[in-house]
Structure formats: C-alpha cells, structure tokens
Design an enzyme around this catalytic site. Sequence first.
Site, PDB file in Angstrom:
ATOM      1  CG  HIS A 166      -0.249   0.330   2.504  1.00 31.74           C
ATOM      2  ND1 HIS A 166       0.486  -0.599   3.170  1.00 31.74           N
ATOM      3  CD2 HIS A 166      -0.164   1.469   3.225  1.00 31.74           C
ATOM      4  CE1 HIS A 166       0.999  -0.061   4.253  1.00 31.74           C
ATOM      5  NE2 HIS A 166       0.627   1.201   4.320  1.00 31.74           N
TER       6      HIS A 166
HETATM    7  C1  UD1 Z   1      -2.317   5.386   5.881  1.00 31.79           C
HETATM    8  C2  UD1 Z   1      -1.054   5.905   6.556  1.00 31.79           C
HETATM    9  C3  UD1 Z   1       0.043   4.869   6.453  1.00 31.79           C
HETATM   10  C4  UD1 Z   1      -0.415   3.521   6.946  1.00 31.79           C
HETATM   11  C5  UD1 Z   1      -1.685   3.125   6.224  1.00 31.79           C
HETATM   12  C6  UD1 Z   1      -2.216   1.806   6.698  1.00 31.79           C
HETATM   13  C7  UD1 Z   1      -0.604   8.316   6.523  1.00 31.79           C
HETATM   14  C8  UD1 Z   1       0.203   9.373   5.874  1.00 31.79           C
HETATM   15  N1  UD1 Z   1      -0.567   7.110   5.933  1.00 31.79           N
HETATM   16  O1  UD1 Z   1      -2.029   5.259   4.486  1.00 31.79           O
HETATM   17  O2  UD1 Z   1       1.150   5.280   7.214  1.00 31.79           O
HETATM   18  O3  UD1 Z   1       0.598   2.575   6.741  1.00 31.79           O
HETATM   19  O4  UD1 Z   1      -2.663   4.149   6.432  1.00 31.79           O
HETATM   20  O5  UD1 Z   1      -3.374   1.442   6.014  1.00 31.79           O
HETATM   21  O6  UD1 Z   1      -1.229   8.555   7.524  1.00 31.79           O
HETATM   22  N2  UD1 Z   1      -9.377   4.902   1.610  1.00 31.79           N
HETATM   23  C9  UD1 Z   1     -10.561   4.214   1.550  1.00 31.79           C
HETATM   24  N3  UD1 Z   1     -11.155   3.851   2.734  1.00 31.79           N
HETATM   25  C10 UD1 Z   1     -10.626   4.111   3.938  1.00 31.79           C
HETATM   26  C11 UD1 Z   1      -9.427   4.823   3.984  1.00 31.79           C
HETATM   27  C12 UD1 Z   1      -8.810   5.215   2.818  1.00 31.79           C
HETATM   28  O7  UD1 Z   1     -11.081   3.940   0.482  1.00 31.79           O
HETATM   29  O8  UD1 Z   1     -11.225   3.742   4.963  1.00 31.79           O
HETATM   30  C13 UD1 Z   1      -8.708   5.267   0.351  1.00 31.79           C
HETATM   31  C14 UD1 Z   1      -8.999   6.699  -0.046  1.00 31.79           C
HETATM   32  O9  UD1 Z   1      -9.102   6.734  -1.423  1.00 31.79           O
HETATM   33  C15 UD1 Z   1      -7.744   7.443   0.354  1.00 31.79           C
HETATM   34  C16 UD1 Z   1      -6.671   6.369   0.188  1.00 31.79           C
HETATM   35  O10 UD1 Z   1      -7.310   5.131   0.506  1.00 31.79           O
HETATM   36  O11 UD1 Z   1      -7.524   8.560  -0.402  1.00 31.79           O
HETATM   37  C17 UD1 Z   1      -5.485   6.567   1.085  1.00 31.79           C
HETATM   38  O12 UD1 Z   1      -5.881   6.692   2.454  1.00 31.79           O
HETATM   39  P1  UD1 Z   1      -4.956   7.523   3.504  1.00 31.79           P
HETATM   40  O13 UD1 Z   1      -5.508   7.417   4.867  1.00 31.79           O
HETATM   41  O14 UD1 Z   1      -4.703   8.870   2.951  1.00 31.79           O
HETATM   42  O15 UD1 Z   1      -3.570   6.783   3.414  1.00 31.79           O
HETATM   43  P2  UD1 Z   1      -3.202   5.238   3.415  1.00 31.79           P
HETATM   44  O16 UD1 Z   1      -2.579   4.910   2.117  1.00 31.79           O
HETATM   45  O17 UD1 Z   1      -4.330   4.391   3.898  1.00 31.79           O
END
Ligand code: UD1
Length: 364
Positions: free
Chosen positions: A207
């Site tokens: 991821h």
């Molecule tokens: C986040 C953390 C990362 C951690 C990871 C574990 C930061 C900078 N990053 O990354 O350190 O290792 O979580 O999972 O805090 N999304 C969904 N559903 C959700 C959450 C996210 O669909 O419940 C999608 C959205 O499109 C979003 C993307 O995933 O834009 C990324 O989510 P985000 O929380 O920004 O970062 P992660 O890649 O999950």
Amino acid sequence: MKRILNVVGARPNFMKIAPIHRAMVKFHSELEPILVHTGQHYDDRMSKLFFEDLRLPEPDIYLGVGSGSHAEQTAKIMLAFEKVVLDVRPDLVVVVGDVNSTVACSLVAAKLWVPVAHVEAGLRSFDRRMPEEINRLITDALSDYLFTTEKSGNENLMREGIPATKIYYVGNVMIDSLIFYLEQAKKSNILEALHLQPQQFALVTLHRPSNVDEPENFGKILDAFEEIQKDIPIVFPVHPRTEKNLNHFGLKERVAGIPNLRLIPPIGYLDFMQLMQNSKFVMTDSGGIQEETTYLQIPCLTIRENTERPVTIELGTNELVGTDTEKMVQCARRILEGRWKKGVVPELWDGHTAERIVKILRGE
Ligand code: UD1
C-alpha cells in the site's frame, strides 16, 4: 484523576491502542481513558472490523475527517481535535505510530500545553520522501513521553537531542496484541474459506505510495509475483489505495491473468493473523508486519529500499528486497528451499508493553 485522550485514526493504530486502553481501564479509579477516532480510515473493513476483532469499545469521540491530501487531512484532524482538547481538557494525549492522525493530534496538544505520549517513538527510515518519516520526526520533537520498541529508536532520539529522561524502552504494543489474540485467531475459518493449506501459500500486502502510486514500481513488483506464483500460490488482501491504482493504471486485467495470484478484499485483524501465522512467507511494504513476522519467526521480504525497523533485519526474519524483481524471486526460492534465517525475538516483545507504559504514565 488523570484524564487521557487515546487517539486512533488509521488501521495500524487500532491494534496498538487496544492493549493500552485495556491496561488503563484497570486503573479506573485513577485514570479516565477516552478513546478518540479521527476517522482517517472509515471503511468498515479498514476500521469497524478491527474494533470488533480487538473488542475495542466504540470510540467516545469520532471526528469523521475522512480522506484528503496530506495538508487537507492533517488540517481537518487538527481543527476537529483542537475543539476536543479545549472541551475535554485532558491531562495527557496518547498517540501511536506514524500516520497523519498521530502528527496532527500531537501538534494540537503541544500547542495547548497538554503533554503528549508517543508510543513507537524514535523509528527512522532516514527517507523524508516517506510521509510517515515526517510524521515521526515532528511527533517525537513534540512529545513528553517517548516509548520505544527497539534500541535504534533510543539512539535516534538521543542523536536528535531528546533528553534521555523522556525516553523509555518498553517493547512493542503491537506484539502485545498479537500475543493476546493469537489463540483466538486460530479459530478463524479464513483458511477453509479460501481453500488454503497451512504453509502452502505466500501472503502479500502492498500500500505504500512509492510502490502503488508509481506504475513502473508496481509493474516490477507484479513481475516478481508472476514468477513466484509458479512455485507457490500468493494471497493478496488489497488495500483501498492499491485497489484504486490497479484500476487507474489499467493493471486489473494483467493481475486477473496471473492464475495463482489471488486478490481478496481487505480482511480483519483475526483473519489476517490466522493467514500470516500459517503462511510460508510474507511479502509486504507494511511497517507492523515486519515486526509481527519477526515475532512469529516467519520469513518476510520487505518491498522497500529502507526500513525504520532495523531490528527486524538484524535479529529477525526480515530482509529488504526493494522493487528488485530478481532479488524478490531469488529470496522466495531460498525460503522455499529452506535456506532462510530463523531469527530471534527482540527484548521486551513479550506481551506486557502496555502494562509497562501505563505504569510509567501513573508515575510508578
Ligand atoms: C495510511 C497511513 C500509512 C499507513 C496506512 C495503513 C498516513 C500518511 N498514511 O495510508 O502510514 O501505513 O494508512 O493502512 O497517515 N481509503 C478508503 N477507505 C478508507 C481509507 C482510505 O477507500 O477507509 C482510500 C482513499 O481513497 C484514500 C486512500 O485510501 O484517499 C489513502 O488513504 P490515507 O488514509 O490517505 O492513506 P493510506 O494509504 O491508507
């Protein structure tokens, strides 16, 4: 009575806060733990499922911030969390790990003169292109209690000028959860549901933006999986970010054409533990999974150029493979031929870290 805000936001936070919250509840005449969920992760499979598996109480306060760019997400958490701190007037804010929720809440607390405890302090990848590295540096600079999981953490913090009196080597709360839930995870029926035999599959998670937001790197990783699945089936629970990019880069068809690479939706904590403890080996870019495989003594190939958790390489079962297709394939072969290090479990990864943390916070 000490009023404490325990902050969670994203998937890897939940299993870290669970043992701390549980240990605090035991001292209810002295401590008042309040669980705050920022809502950084919000899908049921990224959040609710973990609350159920870990038997975490419903959050006392839910901020519902959701996704956004780094600035947007961090700012939204700060705006919402500032109101909470002003309203609740806590004596301490506890943050875990290195996600945007961690840094946002530390910054708010520090500016309102509320002491901050950072659990999993001092880890450094020395790679500032990683958003988590920025989060770690800022959170540690602002924290009053810095709880470390490995000795490198203590060394990094001392080098950065943090006074030794603030640094406590306590072990690893994520391993507390692993030990606490391991027996229960064995009751999961995920192996049967996926028709898998113990030791006869490899497990993948992916991821990191550097891997899944970059089509070239993502492609090189898939090249390796394509080769490795000829020898052993691969199971791959797909993170929402990764799912989005598989579609965006038009890679869905390619992946569907790789017969022994099996994509499944994100799964809960207990199912994942069951898959992990029965896998032949793990390929991942996660931080926590490098530690969990070291504890379980399962070979781990980390699909990154660096790690903030060097003890998993020095003492554990972990090795860095970057996005080097050939190296991944060679390492997988070595594992399948039984030629991999066994590793030892680092000091104080013993299931009692949360108790040690609470003891220190109570001033014992
Ligand atoms: C986040 C953390 C990362 C951690 C990871 C574990 C930061 C900078 N990053 O990354 O350190 O290792 O979580 O999972 O805090 N999304 C969904 N559903 C959700 C959450 C996210 O669909 O419940 C999608 C959205 O499109 C979003 C993307 O995933 O834009 C990324 O989510 P985000 O929380 O920004 O970062 P992660 O890649 O999950």
